[in-house]
Design an enzyme around this catalytic site. Structure first.
Site, mmCIF file in Angstrom:
data_model
loop_
_atom_site.group_PDB
_atom_site.id
_atom_site.type_symbol
_atom_site.label_atom_id
_atom_site.label_comp_id
_atom_site.label_asym_id
_atom_site.label_seq_id
_atom_site.Cartn_x
_atom_site.Cartn_y
_atom_site.Cartn_z
ATOM 1 C CB CYS A 156 41.798 3.498 -21.831
ATOM 2 S SG CYS A 156 42.400 4.863 -22.289
HETATM 3 N N1 CO8 Z 1 41.034 23.076 -31.918
HETATM 4 C C1 CO8 Z 1 40.389 23.467 -32.685
HETATM 5 N N2 CO8 Z 1 39.391 22.999 -33.380
HETATM 6 C C2 CO8 Z 1 39.870 21.675 -33.392
HETATM 7 C C3 CO8 Z 1 40.501 20.945 -32.793
HETATM 8 C C4 CO8 Z 1 41.463 21.819 -31.763
HETATM 9 N N3 CO8 Z 1 42.248 21.333 -30.985
HETATM 10 N N4 CO8 Z 1 40.570 19.760 -32.768
HETATM 11 C C5 CO8 Z 1 39.624 19.710 -33.744
HETATM 12 N N5 CO8 Z 1 39.136 20.647 -34.195
HETATM 13 C C6 CO8 Z 1 38.084 20.798 -35.054
HETATM 14 C C7 CO8 Z 1 37.836 19.732 -36.044
HETATM 15 O O1 CO8 Z 1 38.911 19.737 -36.914
HETATM 16 C C8 CO8 Z 1 36.395 19.764 -36.463
HETATM 17 O O2 CO8 Z 1 36.188 20.859 -37.313
HETATM 18 P P1 CO8 Z 1 35.302 20.484 -38.752
HETATM 19 O O3 CO8 Z 1 34.024 20.413 -38.002
HETATM 20 O O4 CO8 Z 1 35.587 21.845 -39.558
HETATM 21 O O5 CO8 Z 1 35.744 19.420 -39.586
HETATM 22 C C9 CO8 Z 1 35.699 20.209 -34.951
HETATM 23 O O6 CO8 Z 1 36.827 20.723 -34.289
HETATM 24 C C10 CO8 Z 1 35.005 19.138 -34.395
HETATM 25 O O7 CO8 Z 1 35.971 18.007 -34.356
HETATM 26 P P2 CO8 Z 1 35.505 16.649 -33.868
HETATM 27 O O8 CO8 Z 1 34.546 16.167 -34.193
HETATM 28 O O9 CO8 Z 1 36.674 15.913 -33.797
HETATM 29 O O10 CO8 Z 1 35.348 17.070 -32.247
HETATM 30 P P3 CO8 Z 1 34.602 16.255 -31.199
HETATM 31 O O11 CO8 Z 1 33.663 17.138 -30.640
HETATM 32 O O12 CO8 Z 1 34.144 14.937 -31.452
HETATM 33 O O13 CO8 Z 1 35.759 16.168 -30.072
HETATM 34 C C11 CO8 Z 1 37.203 14.678 -29.161
HETATM 35 C C12 CO8 Z 1 36.892 15.391 -30.180
HETATM 36 C C13 CO8 Z 1 37.311 15.371 -27.811
HETATM 37 C C14 CO8 Z 1 38.341 13.866 -29.368
HETATM 38 C C15 CO8 Z 1 36.018 13.696 -28.813
HETATM 39 O O14 CO8 Z 1 35.525 12.980 -30.086
HETATM 40 C C16 CO8 Z 1 36.121 12.561 -28.034
HETATM 41 O O15 CO8 Z 1 36.518 12.752 -26.791
HETATM 42 N N6 CO8 Z 1 35.954 11.398 -28.319
HETATM 43 C C17 CO8 Z 1 36.183 10.314 -27.360
HETATM 44 C C18 CO8 Z 1 37.727 10.072 -27.186
HETATM 45 C C19 CO8 Z 1 38.113 9.119 -26.373
HETATM 46 O O16 CO8 Z 1 37.337 8.743 -25.302
HETATM 47 N N7 CO8 Z 1 39.084 8.307 -26.706
HETATM 48 C C20 CO8 Z 1 39.669 7.292 -25.658
HETATM 49 C C21 CO8 Z 1 40.892 6.818 -26.187
HETATM 50 S S1 CO8 Z 1 41.913 6.808 -24.914
HETATM 51 C C22 CO8 Z 1 42.087 4.897 -24.732
HETATM 52 O O17 CO8 Z 1 41.611 4.180 -25.076
HETATM 53 C C23 CO8 Z 1 43.523 4.590 -24.321
HETATM 54 C C24 CO8 Z 1 44.233 4.724 -25.649
HETATM 55 C C25 CO8 Z 1 45.657 4.159 -25.285
HETATM 56 C C26 CO8 Z 1 46.144 5.392 -24.480
HETATM 57 C C27 CO8 Z 1 47.307 6.329 -25.304
HETATM 58 C C28 CO8 Z 1 47.975 7.461 -24.450
HETATM 59 C C29 CO8 Z 1 48.812 8.210 -25.173
#
Ligand code: CO8
Length: 373
Positions: A156
């Site tokens: 990123c």
């Molecule tokens: N629908 C419904 N429920 C869901 C879904 C969904 N789609 N996904 C997860 N849940 C559930 C989970 O199972 C979990 O349930 P439970 O509590 O029962 O276990 C609950 O929702 C909460 O899940 P999370 O704790 O995972 O949810 P978050 O509130 O943390 O949100 C995010 C998830 C949005 C992914 C968040 O953690 C986030 O944005 N984190 C930062 C991510 C980020 O910025 N990453 C950057 C990576 S990009 C990068 O560096 C480039 C890499 C290379 C690029 C690659 C391109 C392909």
């Protein structure tokens, strides 16, 4: 030393939009079919049933409402769940180069330049279509540019790391006019079958012209006052796809050959790193965050940007101070912060300060301090 300026920006916007509703419908159909096929194994406890995705979760957890993609039908086909691209012959322009050339031409037009003026191209993205020849060299030929080009990948942060290379090349005097181009075809390396991440990314390509202020002709110039890059190893965002795979006899479609992350961990670890990085960069230049008119932050997650802004200046992200493009484009990896700059700088006044900042896999963080000329 010559002063380096950003003198033009360009954007390739893919032709298709996938809304959260369309995405969730396709994923849930896939999950249902998967669970039906593996019903016996699930009943025996040998496999875990896939659970549904939801539009409400996606919008609340990420702030993303839709994403642009180059190819939509394959992504939304529950029997496929990945884009379907035609393989091109070696003598055809590759897909990555094609979208790169489009964004570069727009950036050059904005800067009042043509390909013939360019003497360095940095093609920077979180994945490359092939190992070699470099995409940058293919783009160089298509634009009729001179000098040299190379590809680079810092996930990123690829764009901000490339901006530093371009700025240094211009300052050192060897390069008069450089292009930084970020063709991000994220749709081809995310796992659309994984509900934890299927909503995160979108395709796009951005380009910037960076040239010597002495000879720049653009009416819209941004002095690059400073750049600061940092990396710190982490496995929290990882993709194991690579040329060694075939010698390991591993499955090319295995889960670890696409984007994986521990989203919560990334969120918690990267927010303080990014805020401290920007603060330290500004402090080294004897500037306070409150003097910055606009932050063009990496577009990964609304909550992340809100927290970073709060730590820096005690304000909310979105709106005027740290505009969001994430809602319409999703996370476009390295292109995100440049895209925010591209779409949200026209209203700024001479002397206004701005910061482009990226953060992501590596971990990698890059910041670029700009002043409107
Ligand atoms: N629908 C419904 N429920 C869901 C879904 C969904 N789609 N996904 C997860 N849940 C559930 C989970 O199972 C979990 O349930 P439970 O509590 O029962 O276990 C609950 O929702 C909460 O899940 P999370 O704790 O995972 O949810 P978050 O509130 O943390 O949100 C995010 C998830 C949005 C992914 C968040 O953690 C986030 O944005 N984190 C930062 C991510 C980020 O910025 N990453 C950057 C990576 S990009 C990068 O560096 C480039 C890499 C290379 C690029 C690659 C391109 C392909």
């Amino acid at each position: 030393m010559p002063q380096a300026v950003i003198s033009g920006t360009g954007l390739y916007q893919p032709p298709h939009i996938i809304t959260n509703a369309e995405l969730v419908e396709a994923f849930n159909a896939y999950a249902q079919a998967h669970n039906a096929t593996h019903a016996d194994a699930i009943a025996r406890g040998e496999q875990v049933a896939l659970t549904s995705s939801s539009v409400e979760f996606i919008e609340k957890a990420s702030g993303i409402k839709q994403r642009y993609v180059i190819e939509k039908a394959g992504v939304l086909d529950p029997a496929r769940m990945r884009p379907k691209f035609e393989e091109r012959a070696d003598d055809q322009l590759s897909l990555m180069a094609e979208i790169g050339v489009d964004a570069c031409r727009k950036a050059l037009a904005a800067a009042g330049r043509t390909g013939a003026d360019v003497d360095a191209i940095f093609c920077a993205a979180s994945n490359m279509q092939r190992a070699y020849p470099a995409m940058a060299v293919e783009i160089q030929q298509a634009l009729g540019a001179g000098g040299y080009g190379f590809d680079m990948n810092v996930a990123c942060s690829s764009a901000t790391f490339a901006i530093e290379q371009a700025v240094n090349a211009v300052r050192a005097g060897g390069v008069k006019c450089a292009l930084v181009v970020n063709p991000e075809i994220t749709s081809a390396h995310i796992e659309w079958k994984d509900r934890d991440c299927h909503f995160i990314f979108g395709d796009v390509c951005t380009a910037l012209v960076i040239e010597s202020a002495d000879s720049a002709v653009s009416a819209d110039q941004w002095e690059v006052l400073g750049t600061k890059l940092a990396t710190q190893f982490s496995n929290a965002i990882r993709n194991n796809f690579g040329f060694i795979n075939r010698s390991e006899d591993s499955d090319p479609l295995a889960r670890d050959k696409t984007f994986r992350q521990e989203g919560r961990k990334v969120f918690k670890e990267v927010v303080p790193m990014a805020a401290a990085h920007i603060e330290a960069h500004l402090a080294a230049m004897h500037l306070e965050p409150t003097q910055v008119r606009r932050f063009w932050l990496h577009q990964a997650n609304l909550g992340m940007n809100q927290l970073i802004l709060k730590k820096l200046v005690g304000a909310e992200a979105g709106g005027d101070l740290a505009p969001l493009v994430l809602d319409t484009y999703a996370n476009t990896s390295s292109a995100g912060s440049v895209l925010a700059f591209h779409e949200h700088h026209a209203d700024m006044k001479p002397g206004d300060l701005g910061v482009i900042c990226s953060f992501g896999a590596g971990y990698s963080i890059g910041s670029v301090v700009l002043r409107k000329a």
